[in-house]
Design a protein around this motif. Sequence first.
Motif, PDB file in Angstrom:
ATOM      1  N   HIS A   1       0.845  -1.190   0.000  1.00 17.23           N
ATOM      2  CA  HIS A   1       0.000   0.000   0.000  1.00 17.23           C
ATOM      3  C   HIS A   1       0.887   1.249   0.000  1.00 17.23           C
ATOM      4  O   HIS A   1       1.781   1.384   0.844  1.00 17.23           O
ATOM      5  CB  HIS A   1      -0.915   0.021   1.228  1.00 17.23           C
ATOM      6  N   LEU A   2       0.641   2.136  -0.950  1.00 14.52           N
ATOM      7  CA  LEU A   2       1.383   3.393  -1.061  1.00 14.52           C
ATOM      8  C   LEU A   2       0.416   4.560  -0.979  1.00 14.52           C
ATOM      9  O   LEU A   2      -0.651   4.540  -1.608  1.00 14.52           O
ATOM     10  CB  LEU A   2       2.150   3.442  -2.384  1.00 14.52           C
ATOM     11  N   ASN A   3       0.768   5.577  -0.194  1.00 18.55           N
ATOM     12  CA  ASN A   3      -0.066   6.768  -0.041  1.00 18.55           C
ATOM     13  C   ASN A   3       0.725   8.013  -0.400  1.00 18.55           C
ATOM     14  O   ASN A   3       1.912   8.130  -0.081  1.00 18.55           O
ATOM     15  CB  ASN A   3      -0.551   6.923   1.404  1.00 18.55           C
ATOM     16  N   LEU A   4       0.047   8.952  -1.051  1.00 13.56           N
ATOM     17  CA  LEU A   4       0.615  10.264  -1.333  1.00 13.56           C
ATOM     18  C   LEU A   4      -0.502  11.280  -1.179  1.00 13.56           C
ATOM     19  O   LEU A   4      -1.609  11.069  -1.692  1.00 13.56           O
ATOM     20  CB  LEU A   4       1.195  10.327  -2.744  1.00 13.56           C
ATOM     21  N   GLY A   5      -0.235  12.370  -0.439  1.00 12.43           N
ATOM     22  CA  GLY A   5      -1.307  13.323  -0.208  1.00 12.43           C
ATOM     23  C   GLY A   5      -0.806  14.673   0.269  1.00 12.43           C
ATOM     24  O   GLY A   5       0.396  14.969   0.248  1.00 12.43           O
ATOM     25  N   TRP A   6      -1.768  15.480   0.705  1.00  8.45           N
ATOM     26  CA  TRP A   6      -1.493  16.826   1.219  1.00  8.45           C
ATOM     27  C   TRP A   6      -2.415  17.069   2.403  1.00  8.45           C
ATOM     28  O   TRP A   6      -3.608  16.743   2.351  1.00  8.45           O
ATOM     29  CB  TRP A   6      -1.738  17.877   0.134  1.00  8.45           C
ATOM     30  N   ALA A   7      -1.858  17.641   3.482  1.00  6.61           N
ATOM     31  CA  ALA A   7      -2.645  17.897   4.684  1.00  6.61           C
ATOM     32  C   ALA A   7      -2.474  19.343   5.127  1.00  6.61           C
ATOM     33  O   ALA A   7      -1.393  19.934   4.965  1.00  6.61           O
ATOM     34  CB  ALA A   7      -2.229  16.954   5.812  1.00  6.61           C
ATOM     35  N   HIS A   8      -3.541  19.903   5.665  1.00  6.85           N
ATOM     36  CA  HIS A   8      -3.520  21.269   6.191  1.00  6.85           C
ATOM     37  C   HIS A   8      -4.052  21.250   7.613  1.00  6.85           C
ATOM     38  O   HIS A   8      -5.147  20.741   7.875  1.00  6.85           O
ATOM     39  CB  HIS A   8      -4.399  22.187   5.332  1.00  6.85           C
ATOM     40  N   HIS A   9      -3.242  21.784   8.533  1.00  7.57           N
ATOM     41  CA  HIS A   9      -3.652  21.896   9.930  1.00  7.57           C
ATOM     42  C   HIS A   9      -3.536  23.356  10.341  1.00  7.57           C
ATOM     43  O   HIS A   9      -3.122  24.213   9.560  1.00  7.57           O
ATOM     44  CB  HIS A   9      -2.803  20.999  10.820  1.00  7.57           C
ATOM     45  N   ALA A  10      -3.884  23.641  11.578  1.00 12.15           N
ATOM     46  CA  ALA A  10      -3.934  25.028  12.030  1.00 12.15           C
ATOM     47  C   ALA A  10      -2.593  25.741  11.885  1.00 12.15           C
ATOM     48  O   ALA A  10      -2.545  26.917  11.516  1.00 12.15           O
ATOM     49  CB  ALA A  10      -4.400  25.078  13.488  1.00 12.15           C
TER      50      ALA A  10
END
Length: 222
Positions: A138-147
Motif C-alpha cells: 500500500h502506497l499513499n501520497l497526499g497533502w494535509a492542512h492543519h492550524a
Amino acid sequence: MHHCRVLVPLLLSVAVLPFDTHAAASLLVDDASITDAGQCQLESWVRHTRDGQEWTAVPACTVADTEWSLGLTRLPGQSAAQWAVGAKRVLVAPVQRRWGLAASASLGGTAHRPRSDDWNLTVPLTVALDAQDRVQLHLNLGWAHHAHVQGRTSGVGIDVALHRDWSLLAESARDADRQRSSQLGLRRVLWPGASVDLLAGQVHHQRTTRWLTLGFNLAAPP
C-alpha cells in the motif's frame, strides 16, 4: 433505505462514547478499497501512550459508489472530542489487474470548534505482489492542512497473509510536519467480517512517543 437503517444505529452507537481521530483506521497507511455498495463497517481502537488512552471509532458506509465515514476520538486529558468526516472513492478497481487506486478527502476539528481547521487529501495505491493476493503493498501520497502546518504526506505499508486467519502488518508514514512514524503488528480474523489488530508503534527519533494499539473491525451484514 437499507443502508440508512444500518448507518443510523452505527452513528448513534459511537456518538455516546468518549473518542479522537488521527485517521480512518488504526493503521497509518490507507489501502485502495472501500466497503461494498450498501454495506457498512465500524473500525474502532484504543491506543495506549505514556499520557493515557486514546479512544477512537470510525463508522463508514458506501453510498453512491463512495464510502462516507465519521470519526470520533477522545484524547487523554482533553474534554473536547475530535471529529473527522471523510469520503473515499475507488478510481481504478483491481479487476483483471494486480493493482487498485482510490482518492479520499477528510475534514476535521473538535467539538468546541464547529468550524473545520484540518483537512487532507490522499491517493492510496494498492499493489498485489503475488498471484494469490497474499502479499499486498500500500502506497499513499497526499497533502494535509492543519492550524499551524501544512505539507505533503506519504506512507508505505505491507500486508502479508501468514495463515488463513493471521496477517502481518508493517507500515511507515510521514505527516505534514515531516515527522515519520512506523508501526508493526498482527491482524487476527475472528469470523467473516470481524477482526482484531494488535500494533506497536513509535515516532522516529522520539523514544518517548511510543504506543500500543488494540483495534476491532466489524463489517455489518448486507
